[in-house]
Design a protein around this motif. Structure first.
Motif, short mmCIF file in Angstrom:
data_model
loop_
_atom_site.label_atom_id
_atom_site.label_comp_id
_atom_site.label_asym_id
_atom_site.label_seq_id
_atom_site.Cartn_x
_atom_site.Cartn_y
_atom_site.Cartn_z
N LYS A 1 -38.15 -10.20 -31.72
CA LYS A 1 -37.23 -10.79 -32.28
C LYS A 1 -37.53 -12.35 -31.85
O LYS A 1 -37.28 -13.32 -32.87
N GLY A 2 -37.99 -12.64 -30.75
CA GLY A 2 -38.63 -13.97 -30.51
C GLY A 2 -39.78 -14.52 -31.50
O GLY A 2 -39.45 -15.54 -31.59
N GLU A 3 -40.37 -13.71 -31.97
CA GLU A 3 -41.35 -14.16 -32.74
C GLU A 3 -41.25 -13.94 -34.26
O GLU A 3 -41.84 -14.38 -35.30
N GLY A 4 -39.72 -13.81 -34.63
CA GLY A 4 -39.22 -13.73 -36.07
C GLY A 4 -39.33 -12.65 -36.70
O GLY A 4 -39.37 -12.38 -37.73
N LYS A 5 -39.94 -11.41 -36.06
CA LYS A 5 -40.25 -10.00 -36.52
C LYS A 5 -38.97 -9.34 -36.60
O LYS A 5 -39.03 -8.31 -35.89
N LEU A 6 -38.21 -9.83 -37.47
CA LEU A 6 -36.91 -9.05 -37.34
C LEU A 6 -36.53 -7.89 -38.01
O LEU A 6 -35.91 -7.05 -37.64
N ALA A 7 -37.54 -7.71 -39.24
CA ALA A 7 -37.39 -6.56 -39.84
C ALA A 7 -38.06 -5.31 -38.94
O ALA A 7 -37.56 -4.38 -38.92
N LEU A 8 -39.15 -5.52 -38.23
CA LEU A 8 -39.74 -4.68 -37.49
C LEU A 8 -39.02 -4.27 -36.19
O LEU A 8 -38.95 -3.10 -35.91
N ASP B 1 -44.78 -4.86 -40.17
CA ASP B 1 -45.87 -4.74 -39.09
C ASP B 1 -45.90 -5.88 -38.18
O ASP B 1 -45.13 -6.99 -38.62
N GLY B 2 -46.34 -5.71 -36.94
CA GLY B 2 -46.47 -6.95 -36.18
C GLY B 2 -47.27 -6.60 -34.76
O GLY B 2 -47.51 -5.52 -34.20
#
Length: 204
Positions: A188-195, A81-82
């Motif tokens: 992706k820029g926030e590191g939420k790669l799975a989401l 989630d994000g």
């Protein structure tokens, strides 16, 4: 869970495969039940069988343990989630939101016998030990039998037969493709790669 029909189902997603993958990857969830003492929740490791049975175990002293056998309960597993920032949209008339993947499962619960509990514990450890990179996988037979039996006396295994699946897949599928692409890059820029990967899968 989000009421918007757009986030309930999507023909591009093999839902059963998604459910199984989510439970296998997360490996952990919550079991809810209304008891005579009020609503209670237990946080537990979970395994899903091919027959749509959710297996888990609780400590003997857990507030839910004495109420679960024969009851109808709700289990929840959460995926990635994000936060979705409104600054990532090209359209200025957007607001922030939250993207997520969540699965509710409802059904009757049966208490396992000793043999079933032993099999569950072996399966749980094997499933997660396979993910540990270094060293030799741990197995139950490494323990002294008397110690293992004493520890098993302190826990109870359960099976929830899933009769209702209620997924929510809220991945901005109600937005235009170009806006989703901008959101993916923002995540992706926030590191939420799975989401971000899930959103990419949805659009592929």
């Amino acid at each position: 869970m989000h009421p918007n029909p757009a986030f309930r189902t999507d023909a591009k997603i093999d839902e059963r495969a998604l459910f199984s993958a989510l439970i296998a990857e997360a490996g952990f969830g919550m079991v809810f039940l209304t008891t005579p003492d009020g609503p209670r929740v237990a946080h537990v490791p979970l395994l899903l069988t091919e027959a749509s049975t959710l297996r888990f175990h609780l400590a003997l002293g857990n507030a839910l343990t004495r109420h679960l056998d024969g009851a109808r309960a709700l289990a929840v597993v959460n995926g990635p989630d994000g936060y979705i920032s409104a600054r990532w949209y090209c359209d200025p008339d957007q607001v922030p939101t939250w993207n997520y993947l969540a699965l509710e499962m409802e059904g009757p619960i049966r208490r396992m016998d000793r043999e079933g509990l032993h099999a569950l514990l072996e399966d749980v450890s094997a499933h997660h030990e396979a993910r540990v990179a270094e060293g030799t996988p741990w197995t139950m037979d490494k323990m002294a039998r008397i110690k293992r039996d004493r520890m098993m006396d302190m826990i109870v295994g359960f099976e929830l037969t899933v009769e209702a699946w209620r997924p929510t897949v809220k991945l901005s599928q109600n937005k235009p493709a170009e806006e989703r692409a901008r959101l993916i890059e923002g995540l992706k820029g926030e590191g939420k790669l799975a989401l971000a990967a899930l959103m990419e899968r949805l659009g592929s």
